[in-house]
Enzyme design. Sequence first.
Site, short mmCIF file in Angstrom:
data_model
loop_
_atom_site.label_atom_id
_atom_site.label_comp_id
_atom_site.label_asym_id
_atom_site.label_seq_id
_atom_site.Cartn_x
_atom_site.Cartn_y
_atom_site.Cartn_z
N GLY A 29 106.55 7.83 154.52
CA GLY A 29 107.88 7.32 155.08
C GLY A 29 108.74 8.72 155.13
O GLY A 29 108.02 10.35 155.02
N ASN A 30 110.07 8.78 155.40
CA ASN A 30 111.04 9.45 155.39
C ASN A 30 112.17 9.78 155.62
O ASN A 30 112.46 8.89 155.66
CB ASN A 30 110.02 10.88 156.83
CG ASN A 30 109.85 10.07 157.60
OD1 ASN A 30 110.95 9.56 158.37
ND2 ASN A 30 108.74 10.40 157.80
N SER A 77 107.03 15.01 160.60
CA SER A 77 106.85 14.95 161.53
C SER A 77 107.55 13.46 162.46
O SER A 77 107.91 14.12 164.02
CB SER A 77 105.44 14.47 162.11
OG SER A 77 105.14 13.33 161.45
N GLU A 78 108.28 12.83 161.56
CA GLU A 78 109.05 12.21 162.75
C GLU A 78 111.05 12.60 162.05
O GLU A 78 111.75 11.80 162.75
CB GLU A 78 109.54 10.48 161.59
CG GLU A 78 107.53 10.12 161.54
CD GLU A 78 107.35 9.25 163.03
OE1 GLU A 78 108.20 9.38 163.74
OE2 GLU A 78 106.61 9.03 162.98
N HIS A 160 104.31 -0.04 162.81
CA HIS A 160 104.75 0.38 162.07
C HIS A 160 105.62 0.83 161.10
O HIS A 160 104.66 1.25 159.77
CB HIS A 160 105.33 1.83 163.18
CG HIS A 160 105.53 2.64 162.30
ND1 HIS A 160 105.77 4.47 163.54
CD2 HIS A 160 105.75 3.43 161.07
CE1 HIS A 160 105.76 5.24 162.61
NE2 HIS A 160 105.68 5.03 160.96
ZN LIG Z 1 105.99 5.63 158.99
#
Ligand SMILES: [Zn+2]
Length: 268
Positions: A29-30, A77-78, A160
């Site tokens: 998560g982010n 990274s997202e 995802h």
């Molecule tokens: Zn994810």
Amino acid sequence: MQNEYEIKKEMCEIGKRVYNRGMVAANDGNFSVKLNDNEFLCTPTGVSKGFMTPEYICKVDAEGNVLQANKGFRPSSEIKMHMRVYKERPDVNAVVHAHPLYATTFAICGIPLTQPIMPEAVIALGCVPIAKYGTPSTMEIPDAVSEHLQYFDAVLLENHGALAYSDSLLNAYHKMESVEFYARLLYQSKMLGEPQEFNKEQMDKLYEIRRKMGLSGKHPANVCPNAKAGKPSCHSCGGACSQSAPEATADADLVASITKKVMDQLGL
Ligand SMILES: [Zn+2]
């Protein structure tokens, strides 16, 4: 108005909620918050979002380049997915990405959340489509998400997880909670029998409630007035819904009043 440190503390608090509610496992998560057009705070990669303190939070520019990060921390990274949302939705100030169990189950089975089965989900979310699968950390996910940004305020990411965004971090997080609750209800009602859907009349009443509440964002309830006149709605006129419709009306009024003045002066 919150200062930067207070926003970082709020991000840690939201991290606890996301983790404690099982919306992510381990370090998944982010989420991010827009400070201004070129400064964004984001969660770091490789840490559990349930155990962050303010010095974990990184700062990036509109391209996702690091502006500030303490030793040992790198932005998610997202981050490219977040930046695409901010770029294409100027009304958005916070983005939350998680892997809530039921919403992700629907995303894995390729079933969008579109059945109108409860008032709160209809009012808060409208529909939640599925953005086609993309390899994490590549441009595939931002590109897939982009297709839905002008029409929806939350999307499932195929095989995802889920993505929610709103005008504040708390609202974006609440949207993620609503997505998961809706997915769970839909799953369980399908297990028990055939979920009963609202009819058009019931839907219209719920949309009217949303309009009266003045909730912003892209939502079927915020279709431009043209839709009622049988002309293309926001879903087919390039997303020109609630934001542009009042402006268009204002412009028309302005043109009418100028025309009248000119006519008066000409003695017509
Ligand atoms: Zn994810």
